[in-house]
Design a protein around this motif. Structure first.
Motif, PDB file in Angstrom:
ATOM      1  N   ASN A  39       0.831  -1.211   0.000  1.00  0.00           N
ATOM      2  CA  ASN A  39       0.000   0.000   0.000  1.00  0.00           C
ATOM      3  C   ASN A  39       0.864   1.259   0.000  1.00  0.00           C
ATOM      4  O   ASN A  39       0.539   2.251  -0.677  1.00  0.00           O
ATOM      5  CB  ASN A  39      -0.935   0.003   1.211  1.00  0.00           C
ATOM      6  N   GLU A  40       1.974   1.202   0.758  1.00  0.00           N
ATOM      7  CA  GLU A  40       2.864   2.362   0.815  1.00  0.00           C
ATOM      8  C   GLU A  40       3.510   2.618  -0.544  1.00  0.00           C
ATOM      9  O   GLU A  40       3.603   3.765  -0.998  1.00  0.00           O
ATOM     10  CB  GLU A  40       3.947   2.156   1.878  1.00  0.00           C
ATOM     11  N   LEU A  41       3.938   1.564  -1.202  1.00  0.00           N
ATOM     12  CA  LEU A  41       4.578   1.718  -2.501  1.00  0.00           C
ATOM     13  C   LEU A  41       3.579   2.159  -3.566  1.00  0.00           C
ATOM     14  O   LEU A  41       3.907   2.968  -4.444  1.00  0.00           O
ATOM     15  CB  LEU A  41       5.243   0.401  -2.920  1.00  0.00           C
ATOM     16  N   LYS A  42       2.357   1.639  -3.485  1.00  0.00           N
ATOM     17  CA  LYS A  42       1.320   2.075  -4.431  1.00  0.00           C
ATOM     18  C   LYS A  42       1.040   3.562  -4.266  1.00  0.00           C
ATOM     19  O   LYS A  42       0.912   4.300  -5.246  1.00  0.00           O
ATOM     20  CB  LYS A  42       0.029   1.281  -4.201  1.00  0.00           C
ATOM     21  N   ALA A  43       0.940   3.984  -2.995  1.00  0.00           N
ATOM     22  CA  ALA A  43       0.661   5.392  -2.712  1.00  0.00           C
ATOM     23  C   ALA A  43       1.801   6.292  -3.187  1.00  0.00           C
ATOM     24  O   ALA A  43       1.575   7.466  -3.524  1.00  0.00           O
ATOM     25  CB  ALA A  43       0.439   5.590  -1.212  1.00  0.00           C
ATOM     26  N   SER A  44       2.979   5.765  -3.257  1.00  0.00           N
ATOM     27  CA  SER A  44       4.139   6.558  -3.685  1.00  0.00           C
ATOM     28  C   SER A  44       4.161   6.775  -5.187  1.00  0.00           C
ATOM     29  O   SER A  44       4.890   7.654  -5.675  1.00  0.00           O
ATOM     30  CB  SER A  44       5.435   5.858  -3.257  1.00  0.00           C
ATOM     31  N   ALA A  45       3.371   5.991  -5.934  1.00  0.00           N
ATOM     32  CA  ALA A  45       3.244   6.150  -7.386  1.00  0.00           C
ATOM     33  C   ALA A  45       4.604   6.262  -8.068  1.00  0.00           C
ATOM     34  O   ALA A  45       4.902   7.230  -8.779  1.00  0.00           O
ATOM     35  CB  ALA A  45       2.373   7.369  -7.707  1.00  0.00           C
ATOM     36  N   LEU A  46       5.418   5.285  -7.854  1.00  0.00           N
ATOM     37  CA  LEU A  46       6.777   5.298  -8.414  1.00  0.00           C
ATOM     38  C   LEU A  46       6.744   5.124  -9.922  1.00  0.00           C
ATOM     39  O   LEU A  46       5.925   4.384 -10.460  1.00  0.00           O
ATOM     40  CB  LEU A  46       7.609   4.174  -7.788  1.00  0.00           C
ATOM     41  N   GLU A  47       7.664   5.814 -10.602  1.00  0.00           N
ATOM     42  CA  GLU A  47       7.756   5.736 -12.055  1.00  0.00           C
ATOM     43  C   GLU A  47       9.211   5.512 -12.462  1.00  0.00           C
ATOM     44  O   GLU A  47      10.122   6.069 -11.851  1.00  0.00           O
ATOM     45  CB  GLU A  47       7.251   7.032 -12.705  1.00  0.00           C
ATOM     46  N   GLU A  48       9.376   4.751 -13.515  1.00  0.00           N
ATOM     47  CA  GLU A  48      10.715   4.539 -14.066  1.00  0.00           C
ATOM     48  C   GLU A  48      11.268   5.863 -14.589  1.00  0.00           C
ATOM     49  O   GLU A  48      10.585   6.596 -15.299  1.00  0.00           O
ATOM     50  CB  GLU A  48      10.684   3.525 -15.215  1.00  0.00           C
ATOM     51  N   GLY A  49      12.511   6.216 -14.236  1.00  0.00           N
ATOM     52  CA  GLY A  49      13.179   7.416 -14.734  1.00  0.00           C
ATOM     53  C   GLY A  49      12.746   8.707 -14.086  1.00  0.00           C
ATOM     54  O   GLY A  49      13.227   9.786 -14.450  1.00  0.00           O
ATOM     55  N   GLU A  50      11.829   8.606 -13.096  1.00  0.00           N
ATOM     56  CA  GLU A  50      11.313   9.824 -12.475  1.00  0.00           C
ATOM     57  C   GLU A  50      12.413  10.599 -11.744  1.00  0.00           C
ATOM     58  O   GLU A  50      12.504  11.824 -11.847  1.00  0.00           O
ATOM     59  CB  GLU A  50      10.185   9.480 -11.503  1.00  0.00           C
ATOM     60  N   GLN A  51      13.241   9.902 -11.008  1.00  0.00           N
ATOM     61  CA  GLN A  51      14.287  10.578 -10.242  1.00  0.00           C
ATOM     62  C   GLN A  51      15.202  11.403 -11.141  1.00  0.00           C
ATOM     63  O   GLN A  51      15.547  12.547 -10.814  1.00  0.00           O
ATOM     64  CB  GLN A  51      15.130   9.535  -9.489  1.00  0.00           C
ATOM     65  N   GLU A  52      15.591  10.842 -12.255  1.00  0.00           N
ATOM     66  CA  GLU A  52      16.482  11.564 -13.168  1.00  0.00           C
ATOM     67  C   GLU A  52      15.825  12.820 -13.710  1.00  0.00           C
ATOM     68  O   GLU A  52      16.460  13.889 -13.800  1.00  0.00           O
ATOM     69  CB  GLU A  52      16.877  10.627 -14.309  1.00  0.00           C
ATOM     70  N   ARG A  53      14.527  12.703 -14.048  1.00  0.00           N
ATOM     71  CA  ARG A  53      13.810  13.870 -14.558  1.00  0.00           C
ATOM     72  C   ARG A  53      13.692  14.948 -13.490  1.00  0.00           C
ATOM     73  O   ARG A  53      13.869  16.144 -13.773  1.00  0.00           O
ATOM     74  CB  ARG A  53      12.410  13.449 -15.041  1.00  0.00           C
ATOM     75  N   ILE A  54      13.407  14.546 -12.269  1.00  0.00           N
ATOM     76  CA  ILE A  54      13.262  15.504 -11.158  1.00  0.00           C
ATOM     77  C   ILE A  54      14.588  16.220 -10.901  1.00  0.00           C
ATOM     78  O   ILE A  54      14.629  17.453 -10.747  1.00  0.00           O
ATOM     79  CB  ILE A  54      12.783  14.781  -9.885  1.00  0.00           C
ATOM     80  N   GLU A  55      15.671  15.437 -10.829  1.00  0.00           N
ATOM     81  CA  GLU A  55      16.977  16.028 -10.531  1.00  0.00           C
ATOM     82  C   GLU A  55      17.388  17.012 -11.616  1.00  0.00           C
ATOM     83  O   GLU A  55      17.983  18.055 -11.344  1.00  0.00           O
ATOM     84  CB  GLU A  55      18.016  14.922 -10.386  1.00  0.00           C
ATOM     85  N   ASN A  56      17.063  16.708 -12.877  1.00  0.00           N
ATOM     86  CA  ASN A  56      17.395  17.598 -13.985  1.00  0.00           C
ATOM     87  C   ASN A  56      16.620  18.908 -13.896  1.00  0.00           C
ATOM     88  O   ASN A  56      17.170  20.006 -14.085  1.00  0.00           O
ATOM     89  CB  ASN A  56      17.101  16.889 -15.308  1.00  0.00           C
ATOM     90  N   GLU A  57      15.333  18.804 -13.549  1.00  0.00           N
ATOM     91  CA  GLU A  57      14.507  20.005 -13.448  1.00  0.00           C
ATOM     92  C   GLU A  57      14.884  20.836 -12.230  1.00  0.00           C
ATOM     93  O   GLU A  57      14.888  22.075 -12.277  1.00  0.00           O
ATOM     94  CB  GLU A  57      13.024  19.612 -13.388  1.00  0.00           C
ATOM     95  N   ILE A  58      15.212  20.185 -11.120  1.00  0.00           N
ATOM     96  CA  ILE A  58      15.667  20.905  -9.924  1.00  0.00           C
ATOM     97  C   ILE A  58      16.951  21.673 -10.232  1.00  0.00           C
ATOM     98  O   ILE A  58      17.116  22.836  -9.827  1.00  0.00           O
ATOM     99  CB  ILE A  58      15.891  19.933  -8.747  1.00  0.00           C
ATOM    100  N   SER A  59      17.875  21.051 -10.951  1.00  0.00           N
ATOM    101  CA  SER A  59      19.132  21.704 -11.325  1.00  0.00           C
ATOM    102  C   SER A  59      18.845  22.953 -12.162  1.00  0.00           C
ATOM    103  O   SER A  59      19.496  23.990 -11.993  1.00  0.00           O
ATOM    104  CB  SER A  59      20.005  20.739 -12.108  1.00  0.00           C
ATOM    105  N   LEU A  60      17.849  22.867 -13.070  1.00  0.00           N
ATOM    106  CA  LEU A  60      17.484  24.012 -13.892  1.00  0.00           C
ATOM    107  C   LEU A  60      16.964  25.170 -13.046  1.00  0.00           C
ATOM    108  O   LEU A  60      17.408  26.305 -13.171  1.00  0.00           O
ATOM    109  CB  LEU A  60      16.419  23.578 -14.909  1.00  0.00           C
ATOM    110  N   LEU A  61      16.048  24.842 -12.132  1.00  0.00           N
ATOM    111  CA  LEU A  61      15.409  25.900 -11.335  1.00  0.00           C
ATOM    112  C   LEU A  61      16.365  26.481 -10.294  1.00  0.00           C
ATOM    113  O   LEU A  61      16.319  27.689 -10.010  1.00  0.00           O
ATOM    114  CB  LEU A  61      14.153  25.343 -10.660  1.00  0.00           C
ATOM    115  N   ARG A  62      17.217  25.644  -9.709  1.00  0.00           N
ATOM    116  CA  ARG A  62      18.160  26.154  -8.705  1.00  0.00           C
ATOM    117  C   ARG A  62      19.237  27.035  -9.343  1.00  0.00           C
ATOM    118  O   ARG A  62      19.787  27.915  -8.688  1.00  0.00           O
ATOM    119  CB  ARG A  62      18.820  24.979  -7.984  1.00  0.00           C
ATOM    120  N   ASN A  63      19.547  26.769 -10.604  1.00  0.00           N
ATOM    121  CA  ASN A  63      20.597  27.524 -11.294  1.00  0.00           C
ATOM    122  C   ASN A  63      20.014  28.394 -12.406  1.00  0.00           C
ATOM    123  O   ASN A  63      20.673  28.641 -13.429  1.00  0.00           O
ATOM    124  CB  ASN A  63      21.625  26.544 -11.880  1.00  0.00           C
TER     125      ASN A  63
END
Length: 557
Positions: free
Chosen positions: A196-220
């Motif tokens: 149930n915890e993992l379902k609620a987390s709605a994990l997606e393949e490649g999501e972390q990489e996309r998030i880190e790339n967008e965070i880098s854009l906004l922070r810089n």
């Protein structure tokens, strides 16, 4: 058969070169003369591991070379598979021992020690008084039965081994699923919570990489915006126009000078490539935007994912896979129970198949065992032992039993015989005396050598501890073996020596402070003297010589 043996610098065997003949050859000589070293050298040619301590003192290496002849089709096939030429039926094995390594060649082709050991059984068999202990070890009985008619049993054993491997694989899979089920039943609530915890987390393949790339854009954003503005000045400048004008000029040059054709084509490609890049950059530059709320949202999601990784000690891809595994175990569409039932059925079918293959193997062994019993009884009688011998197999139940599946089948074997009239049949490893063990071992060897068509039989003092009538019986049995194949024997028994076709005497010489062994093939008179010496322990009388002459000339009859 062995045709010739040459030895260099093997302990006191400094320089030995001797030819061997058909029939029965005895090696005689005093204690320490090097008889056992001859056997050791032959054992080395047949795959025994070497020790650098065998190298003669002061020398850097020892070399043993044996020339064999054979008409064995099986040997020819084996040598062919190893890349060893064997056209004329001659095989030369050479073994070189140095301080650091041992090298083997067969007809000048390098071989491993393992490959040499495969060849050896087709060339010769070395037997000593100590080998009898192996015969009376129940752990070796099954191998003895299989070795008697190896070609007959091998297909059944291979079929069984393949079936056993399949059963173990399917059994392991079933046991793995069973273990999962037990764990699932004991921790079902915990697994449901995780799912149930993992379902609620709605994990997606490649999501972390996309998030880190967008965070880098906004922070810089400021730095990125500045760089984009600078780049935009080039993109929206006249770079492309200048490149276009340059290309026009080069095209005109081509009409006058063809050498510029290649440059013109490259400028064409460069122009269109840069034009495409500029179009892409313009589109991306125009979509750049800064959203502080989006940055906060992304940072929170990135933190949540990192917390989940730390909690489960798994990466996001591993967590996605784990979620799928939990869904297959706990979800509405779970096939776990049906998978478990299927695995159980497959394991049971594999066990049944393996058991049937094991029974077929056992049946073939029992047929071979009957032949061994029949032939061995004759040989035992020749050696003045009771002709009572049985190979007893433990019963095999009808119902398949996994606990009976061994590497070599379902069988457990015992050898029984009666050594004294009225004592009854008993396991031979419990009742055999020293003198009896050597004769029983010789009886076994005589039938196994015949069954496996070994070209040369080598006996190292197998008659030790035997005297009187028994010694005469042993001598006759060894001579009988020599009628079918070459026999080499080290002996101290005059009965054995007298029946030989050829006799070789080994003498130890000391010269210049060094010891070496000399080999001499004896003529008839010398052989008679050597047999007389065995009778008298070295102090020959005329009467003993006459007796020795009678033994040699009559061939024990």
């Amino acid at each position: 058969m062995l045709l010739r043996l040459t030895i260099a610098n093997l302990a006191i065997l400094e320089n030995v070169d001797i030819s061997f003949h058909k029939g029965f050859t005895v090696l005689m000589g005093g204690t320490g003369a090097g008889k056992s070293l001859i056997i050791d050298s032959l054992s080395l040619l047949l795959g025994q591991r070497a020790s650098s301590e065998l190298i003669r003192s002061g020398e850097s290496k020892a070399t043993i070379r044996g020339e064999f002849s054979s008409s064995s089709v099986r040997l020819k096939g084996l040598l062919g598979s190893l890349g060893v030429p064997f056209e004329d039926g001659k095989l030369v094995i050479e073994r070189t021992i140095t301080k650091s390594k041992s090298a083997v060649k067969a007809n000048d082709v390098p071989l491993s020690l393992s490959d040499l050991s495969k060849i050896a059984p087709y060339l010769a068999s070395v037997s000593s008084q100590f080998d009898a202990t192996k015969l009376f070890n129940p752990e070796n009985y099954l191998a003895l039965v299989d070795g008697y008619k190896e070609e007959a049993i091998a297909p059944y054993l291979e079929s069984y081994s393949s079936s056993l491997s399949s059963f173990r694989e399917k059994e392991a899979h079933f046991e793995e699923l069973q273990a999962k089920k037990r764990k699932l039943e004991s921790e079902k609530d915990f697994y449901l919570y995780q799912l149930n915890e993992l379902k609620a987390s709605a994990l997606e393949e490649g999501e972390q990489e996309r998030i880190e790339n967008e965070i880098s854009l906004l922070r810089n954003y400021d730095s990125i915006y500045s760089l984009i503005q600078e780049a935009s000045s080039y993109v929206h400048g006249d770079v492309l126009e200048k490149l276009y004008d340059l290309n026009k000029d080069v095209k005109k040059l081509v009409s006058y000078q063809s050498q510029y054709q290649g440059d013109s084509e490259r400028l064409d490609n460069a122009y269109y490539e840069i034009e495409d890049i500029f179009s892409n950059l313009k589109a991306n530059f125009s979509s750049l935007d800064y959203d502080p709320a989006r940055l906060e949202e992304l940072e929170q999601r990135d933190s949540d994912l990192s917390s989940l990784e730390r909690k489960y000690k798994k990466s996001i891809p591993e967590l996605i896979a784990y979620q799928k595994e939990l869904e297959s175990l706990l979800g509405e569409d779970s096939t776990f129970e049906s998978d478990l039932d299927e695995a159980k059925e497959n394991a049971e079918l594999a066990l049944k198949d393996c058991f049937e293959k094991g029974k077929a193997l056992s049946s073939s062994r029992r047929q071979v065992a009957k032949i061994i019993e029949k032939e061995l009884k004759k040989s035992l009688k020749d050696l003045l032992l009771l002709d009572s011998f049985e190979i007893r197999f433990a019963p095999i139940p009808e119902a398949p039993d996994a606990s009976l599946l061994g590497e070599k089948g379902l069988d457990s074997v015992e050898f029984y015989m009666e050594t004294n009239v009225g004592e009854g049949m008993k396991p031979i490893d419990k009742i055999i005396s020293g003198g009896e063990s050597s004769r029983i071992y010789l009886a076994f060897q005589s039938i196994f050598l015949a069954a496996n068509q070994v070209g040369t039989a080598i006996f190292d003092e197998i008659d030790t501890g035997i005297s009187g009538e028994a010694s005469q019986a042993v001598a006759k049995k060894i001579y009988e073996i020599s009628l079918q194949r070459q026999v080499l024997a080290i002996t101290h028994a005059p009965q054995v020596a007298s029946l030989s076709d050829h006799a070789v005497l080994l003498r130890k010489n000391v010269e210049g402070g060094r010891t070496s062994t000399e080999l001499k093939e004896l003529n008839l008179e010398e052989k008679i003297d050597a047999v007389a010496s065995l009778i008298s322990n070295g102090k020959i009388t005329e009467r003993q010589r006459e007796y020795a002459k009678e033994m040699v000339m009559s061939k024990g009859n």
